[in-house]
Design a protein around this motif. Structure first.
Motif, mmCIF file in Angstrom:
data_model
loop_
_atom_site.group_PDB
_atom_site.id
_atom_site.type_symbol
_atom_site.label_atom_id
_atom_site.label_comp_id
_atom_site.label_asym_id
_atom_site.label_seq_id
_atom_site.Cartn_x
_atom_site.Cartn_y
_atom_site.Cartn_z
ATOM 1 N N LYS A 180 -13.185 4.712 -3.885
ATOM 2 C CA LYS A 180 -12.752 5.069 -5.243
ATOM 3 C C LYS A 180 -11.409 4.427 -5.577
ATOM 4 O O LYS A 180 -11.194 3.960 -6.699
ATOM 5 C CB LYS A 180 -12.667 6.589 -5.386
ATOM 6 N N ALA A 181 -10.505 4.381 -4.603
ATOM 7 C CA ALA A 181 -9.194 3.762 -4.838
ATOM 8 C C ALA A 181 -9.332 2.263 -5.106
ATOM 9 O O ALA A 181 -8.650 1.713 -5.977
ATOM 10 C CB ALA A 181 -8.269 4.019 -3.652
ATOM 11 N N THR A 198 -11.904 -4.657 -3.921
ATOM 12 C CA THR A 198 -11.794 -4.270 -5.324
ATOM 13 C C THR A 198 -12.977 -4.802 -6.108
ATOM 14 O O THR A 198 -13.600 -4.068 -6.887
ATOM 15 C CB THR A 198 -10.467 -4.783 -5.914
ATOM 16 N N GLN A 251 -11.246 5.896 -0.287
ATOM 17 C CA GLN A 251 -10.807 4.501 -0.306
ATOM 18 C C GLN A 251 -11.676 3.656 -1.233
ATOM 19 O O GLN A 251 -11.162 2.793 -1.959
ATOM 20 C CB GLN A 251 -10.777 3.918 1.100
ATOM 21 N N ARG A 299 0.890 -1.161 0.000
ATOM 22 C CA ARG A 299 0.000 0.000 0.000
ATOM 23 C C ARG A 299 0.927 1.209 0.000
ATOM 24 O O ARG A 299 1.927 1.222 0.718
ATOM 25 C CB ARG A 299 -0.897 -0.013 1.236
ATOM 26 N N THR A 300 0.585 2.219 -0.778
ATOM 27 C CA THR A 300 1.468 3.376 -0.868
ATOM 28 C C THR A 300 0.738 4.667 -0.548
ATOM 29 O O THR A 300 -0.463 4.801 -0.789
ATOM 30 C CB THR A 300 2.100 3.490 -2.266
ATOM 31 N N SER A 301 1.489 5.579 0.015
ATOM 32 C CA SER A 301 1.004 6.915 0.343
ATOM 33 C C SER A 301 2.230 7.795 0.496
ATOM 34 O O SER A 301 3.202 7.389 1.153
ATOM 35 C CB SER A 301 0.216 6.891 1.651
ATOM 36 N N ASP A 351 -10.850 1.961 -8.655
ATOM 37 C CA ASP A 351 -9.869 2.276 -9.695
ATOM 38 C C ASP A 351 -8.644 1.361 -9.664
ATOM 39 O O ASP A 351 -7.750 1.507 -10.484
ATOM 40 C CB ASP A 351 -9.392 3.725 -9.547
ATOM 41 N N ARG A 352 -8.589 0.489 -8.678
ATOM 42 C CA ARG A 352 -7.464 -0.427 -8.473
ATOM 43 C C ARG A 352 -6.151 0.302 -8.182
ATOM 44 O O ARG A 352 -5.076 -0.196 -8.495
ATOM 45 C CB ARG A 352 -7.307 -1.380 -9.646
ATOM 46 N N THR A 353 -6.257 1.471 -7.586
ATOM 47 C CA THR A 353 -5.051 2.153 -7.112
ATOM 48 C C THR A 353 -4.746 1.734 -5.676
ATOM 49 O O THR A 353 -3.668 2.025 -5.175
ATOM 50 C CB THR A 353 -5.185 3.689 -7.210
ATOM 51 N N ARG A 354 -5.687 1.045 -5.038
ATOM 52 C CA ARG A 354 -5.441 0.390 -3.757
ATOM 53 C C ARG A 354 -5.829 -1.062 -3.949
ATOM 54 O O ARG A 354 -6.970 -1.367 -4.308
ATOM 55 C CB ARG A 354 -6.259 1.023 -2.631
ATOM 56 N N THR A 355 -4.882 -1.943 -3.693
ATOM 57 C CA THR A 355 -5.117 -3.366 -3.970
ATOM 58 C C THR A 355 -4.643 -4.283 -2.844
ATOM 59 O O THR A 355 -4.498 -5.472 -3.060
ATOM 60 C CB THR A 355 -4.403 -3.777 -5.272
#
Length: 191
Positions: free
Chosen positions: A154-155, A169, A152, A71-73, A158-162
């Motif tokens: 939306k993430a 997802t 979250q 996970r990135t931030s 959009d598969r920007t959080r997996t």
């Protein structure tokens, strides 16, 4: 004699838990700038999640995932880097022991009603449990920060959080933008 031994063990366990929470409080001081001293957030930072009352296991897994790149931030990834496993567990236990306080977010009742219907339709309580209090690695979302919930979902969509093994997802991909907004109102309004 057996009762005395059991009482001693219970007392020792309680003392160890209290030490863990105090160790977590010390480690979490840097977290307070965004999450608040007690995990109930900081005014003016609506995109930051509330950590108070979250499951300790979920918090630990998220810190580990930030540290290990699952996970990135731009904020959390560098914050997690120096933490040891014991540090992450201590911080997670500290925030899990805090009480989530009612927030000032103004829930739109019509949107919350639609969000509740969508939550029932998508069987959200199968994982998040009744009351949306979470379990183990599944987060508490009841009373969570509205903007964080929306971001979250939306993430995940959009598969920007997996970092969820695909569960969120697959659910989020079925949600419309309006569904996400409605769910945000519903979950933020739960106490």
């Amino acid at each position: 004699m057996r009762r005395l031994a059991l009482a001693f063990l219970a007392l020792a366990a309680a003392a160890a838990a209290a030490q863990d929470i105090e160790a977590g409080r010390a480690k979490a001081q840097v977290c307070a700038a965004c999450h608040g001293a007690d995990g109930n957030g900081v005014p003016g930072m609506p995109e930051v999640p509330f950590l108070a009352g979250q499951t300790w296991r979920y918090l630990y897994v998220q810190l580990r995932d930030f540290k290990e790149g699952r996970r990135t931030s731009p904020v959390m990834t560098p914050m997690a880097q120096p933490l040891s496993r014991d540090d992450m567990i201590a911080v997670a236990n500290f925030y899990a022991a805090q009480t989530l306080k009612p927030q000032a977010f103004q829930v739109d009742e019509a949107k919350a009603k639609l969000g509740k219907a969508k939550a029932e339709e998508t069987l959200c309580t199968m994982c998040h449990l009744g009351g949306f209090l979470g379990q183990n690695e599944i987060p508490r979302v009841a009373g969570q920060n509205y903007q964080y919930v929306v971001a979250q979902l939306k993430a995940f969509k959009d598969r920007t959080r997996t970092n969820d093994a695909g569960n969120m997802t697959s659910v989020a991909r079925t949600l419309s933008e309006q569904d996400i907004e409605n769910l945000g109102h519903y979950l933020a309004g739960l106490r």
